[in-house]
Motif scaffolding. Structure first.
Motif, PDB file in Angstrom:
ATOM      1  N   TRP A 285      -7.935  -3.800   3.500  1.00  0.00           N
ATOM      2  CA  TRP A 285      -7.171  -2.610   3.873  1.00  0.00           C
ATOM      3  C   TRP A 285      -7.309  -2.397   5.382  1.00  0.00           C
TER       4      TRP A 285
ATOM      5  N   ILE B 107      -3.273  -5.494   2.408  1.00  0.00           N
ATOM      6  CA  ILE B 107      -2.454  -4.345   2.039  1.00  0.00           C
ATOM      7  C   ILE B 107      -1.586  -3.935   3.220  1.00  0.00           C
TER       8      ILE B 107
ATOM      9  N   GLY C 126       0.828  -1.197   0.000  1.00  0.00           N
ATOM     10  CA  GLY C 126       0.000   0.000   0.000  1.00  0.00           C
ATOM     11  C   GLY C 126       0.862   1.247   0.000  1.00  0.00           C
TER      12      GLY C 126
END
Length: 324
Positions: free
Chosen positions: A214, A279, A19
């Motif tokens: 995420w 991520i 990320g």
């Protein structure tokens, strides 16, 4: 590094996704370059970004940093599976009344061209809707994305922050048009945020969509820093107060396993069947290098059971969790 297919596509991606949200914000360009170089060296080929990263008047800055890194050569672009997003306000006066968050054929085309320019590339492997826009019909959306695919500007289409129902509708509309549809859903999912297990994950699995979590450490709550006092006092955040007992139990379990809380949190995600790649939104090269070990950690049934006892899920998959 381990690899897996992204949803029902034929595309192989690394089990960890880099990320880049911090690049240009809390991570200087030189450090960002070092992190991306280290990622490729470690076999992480899957990079995620978004056109709005850099934020507000600096929206697009992160893509520009990645573009300058690609421009250094040595097959950096060719070795990277690149994902970016569209939906947000880019704070660009040229967009006029279409600057507001949302999706339209007009906005998708314009913002993709801008992303390609900033990223110094002519194509994106995975183009993701950063959020659902229920005011726009799938006739418009799938026509727009399929046209971009035929032009070779995007390879696959992904979603982010969609409900399970939205995923089902998107895939049904794609199937009616003879299209592959979505191959990924990027969603907030971690030990403290298990609600997606109720409908989002089952829907994704049923429709061939790979889940990309995420905030796998829930904004640092699962990093272990709180228990060690590295992130301020226990009373400094009501969210941590609420979960303090769970985090204490979790820390003790990780001590028994001989691993740190952050790595076990990532490893737990990698054990979930619907998950393609969490991520890792690192800020420093040191944080990145630490994260790599997560792929090597194998949790046995006993450890997974104890984790479930500490962080209970929502109660099962829909509809059996609340019906029969």
């Amino acid at each position: 590094m381990e690899y897996t297919k992204l949803g029902r596509s034929g595309l192989q991606v690394s089990r960890l996704c880099l990320g880049t949200m911090n690049f240009g914000v809390s991570t200087e360009e030189k450090e960002a370059f070092a992190i991306m170089d280290a990622a490729l060296d470690a076999g992480i080929t899957f990079f995620d970004t978004a056109n709005i990263y850099g934020w507000r008047e600096n929206a697009g800055l992160t893509e520009e940093i990645i573009g300058r890194w690609f421009a250094q050569g040595e097959n950096r672009r060719e070795r990277t599976v690149l994902a970016t997003k569209v939906y947000g306000d880019m704070h660009n006066n040229v967009d006029g009344p279409n600057h507001q968050p949302g999706l339209s054929s007009y906005k998708i085309r314009r913002h993709l061209e801008d992303s390609l320019r900033r990223l110094q590339t002519d194509h994106i492997e995975l183009y993701q809707m950063h959020h659902v826009d229920r005011s726009v019909g799938w006739d418009e959306l799938w026509n727009s994305f399929s046209h971009l695919q035929m032009q070779g500007k995007i390879g696959y289409v992904g979603a982010s922050n969609f409900a399970g129902w939205d995923l089902a509708v998107a895939q049904g509309e794609a199937k009616a048009r003879g299209l592959l549809g979505l191959v990924s859903e990027q969603h907030k999912y971690n030990l403290l945020t298990r609600l997606p297990e109720l409908e989002v994950l089952p829907s994704a699995q049923a429709h061939g969509i790979g889940v990309i979590p995420w905030s796998p450490l829930d904004g640092g709550s699962l990093s272990g820093n709180i228990r060690r006092g590295d992130a301020g006092s226990r009373s400094g955040d009501q969210r941590w107060e609420k979960h303090w007992e769970q985090l204490e139990q979790y820390g003790k379990l990780c001590d028994e396993l001989g691993e740190t809380e952050d790595l076990v949190s990532l490893a737990w995600l990698l054990h979930q069947p619907a998950v393609t790649a969490p991520i890792i939104g690192v800020r420093t090269l040191e944080q990145f290098e630490r994260s790599l070990r997560a792929v090597e950690i194998k949790l046995d049934e006993s450890a997974l059971k104890r984790i479930d006892e500490i962080f209970p899920g929502p109660g099962g998959e829909a509809p059996s969790a609340y019906a029969w």
